[in-house]
Design an enzyme around this catalytic site. Structure first.
Site, PDB file in Angstrom:
ATOM      1  CG  ASP A  11       0.353   1.399   2.430  1.00 54.92           C
ATOM      2  OD1 ASP A  11       0.150   0.599   2.833  1.00 54.92           O
ATOM      3  OD2 ASP A  11       1.332   1.634   2.905  1.00 54.92           O
ATOM      4  CD  GLU A  32      -2.846  -3.090   4.201  1.00 55.09           C
ATOM      5  OE1 GLU A  32      -1.659  -3.887   4.385  1.00 55.09           O
ATOM      6  OE2 GLU A  32      -2.181  -1.267   4.269  1.00 55.09           O
ATOM      7  CG  ASP A  51       5.298   3.988   2.654  1.00 51.67           C
ATOM      8  OD1 ASP A  51       4.801   3.464   3.418  1.00 51.67           O
ATOM      9  OD2 ASP A  51       5.065   5.780   3.281  1.00 51.67           O
TER      10      ASP A  51
END
Ligand SMILES: [Zn+2]
Length: 382
Positions: A173, A258, A339
């Site tokens: 992340d 991501e 997170d």
């Protein structure tokens, strides 16, 4: 698995003599000129619905060199000029100050690199060794905005071998407080010394802004200072990212990230923002090429996946998760670090990548497709 023959670029700083710097600057200028002329010729051809191929632009170059106006093109090595034409065909955008030499235009012997039209070898700072027995097939010389010179040597690296397969997988992340947070709970900070450098950068930018209407020399000096601090931050970031990505790829078979530019990472300052954006895309590209070298896999999941709002234990989706909330407790009783929870969700989604749902469109990154191993189903992390 067959041995991967990977071409790798090894980039070093070098310190040209005055004569070399002059020769290279002249070459950059000629490369730029030829590139622009050929681009114009090609654009004109397009308007007549014609295409211009490399051989045609090469013939144009020969003709240009015979005109009085462009006779100076004869003064530099012809190879970088031809390479510029080749890049034009592949829609490859050339950076402002660079020149590419193929084997006929340089000599590499006993660890010394000499370019065409130069008597002396370049004074290269060999910050890391070239692979054993490597001989470069292409050499690219460039100069950055801060005036530093670099040479990049493209070599076949036989030392790069796929690593033995492992079951480990990790979700990554991009954080607010930290550079990256891993699904393992580990948090990775920005490189050391970056904070004071950012303060210096902001100061240098303010000085530049004040001198916006001042005299040319002072403005140039202020701009130079901004470029220097910026370059230092970017360099440290890159070193940091190299170490990080090598480690992630060595330790994990699958790395899930991501697919985003940069999400809410930096709140202010366009240069600071540019640094983070550059760092993120560099991180992703390093991960992808290293994964290819070592037979690993990088999966990018859709950027709109609600990784922060979802409980990674029970799957409850919350309506809101303001950025100020760094830790929260779900109805199921689990207390999450924001997170780490997001990284766990990213991992879970990546590992169920074949089951596409909830707007998640994972992309498997298998560049070239030859050295990425076929996966057996992977365990989910506990
Ligand atoms: Zn829960």
């Amino acid at each position: 698995m067959k041995t991967a023959h990977v071409k790798r670029a090894f980039k070093y700083r070098f310190y040209p003599t005055d004569a070399q710097a002059a020769e290279l600057s002249r070459t950059f200028g000629c490369v730029r000129k030829v590139y622009n002329l050929a681009l114009a010729a090609r654009t004109q051809a397009w308007t007549r619905q014609e295409r211009v191929n490399y051989n045609q632009t090469s013939a144009m170059l020969t003709a240009w060199k015979k005109t009085e106006e462009l006779a100076y093109l004869n003064d530099v090595s012809s190879v970088p000029l031809q390479q510029a034409l080749r890049h034009l065909q592949t829609a490859f955008t050339k950076s402002r100050k660079s020149a590419e030499y193929t084997t006929s235009a340089f000599r590499f012997r006993d660890g010394k690199l000499t370019l065409a039209k130069m008597a002396e070898p370049l004074d290269i700072a060999w910050s890391r060794p070239l692979p054993e027995g490597a001989s470069p097939s292409t050499v690219t010389v460039s100069q950055d905005a801060a005036g530093r010179w670099y040479v990049s040597l493209l070599c076949e690296d036989r030392s790069v071998q796929p690593l033995p397969a492992t079951d480990a997988a990790v979700g990554v992340d991009v954080g607010l407080d930290h550079l990256l947070t891993l699904s393992t709970g580990e948090k990775i900070s920005n490189p050391r010394h970056e904070r004071p450098d950012r303060v210096r950068l902001a100061k240098a930018q303010r000085q530049l802004a004040r001198k916006a209407k001042g005299d040319g020399a002072n403005r140039a000096k202020a701009r130079w200072k901004v470029a220097k601090v910026y370059a230092r931050i970017v360099d440290r970031r890159r070193d940091h990212l190299h170490k990080l990505t090598t480690r992630l790829v060595r330790e994990n078979q699958t790395i899930v990230i991501e697919d985003l530019a940069v999400r809410n990472m930096v709140k202010n300052g366009s240069l600071a923002r540019a640094i983070s954006d550059a760092a993120w895309s560099e991180f992703r590209s390093m991960l992808e090429y290293k994964a290819q070298w070592y037979g690993r896999e990088v999966i990018a999941i859709d950027r709109w996946f609600p990784s922060s709002k979802l409980c990674s234990v029970c799957g409850t989706l919350r309506d809101k998760m303001p950025l100020s909330v760094r830790e929260w407790t779900c109805d199921c009783g689990t207390t999450h670090d924001r997170d780490v929870n997001a990284a766990k969700n990213i991992l879970a989604v990546g590992l169920t990548a074949s089951v596409c749902g909830a707007g998640v469109r994972p992309q498997r990154s298998t560049p070239g497709g030859h050295s990425v191993m076929k996966q057996k189903p992977l365990r989910r992390e506990p």
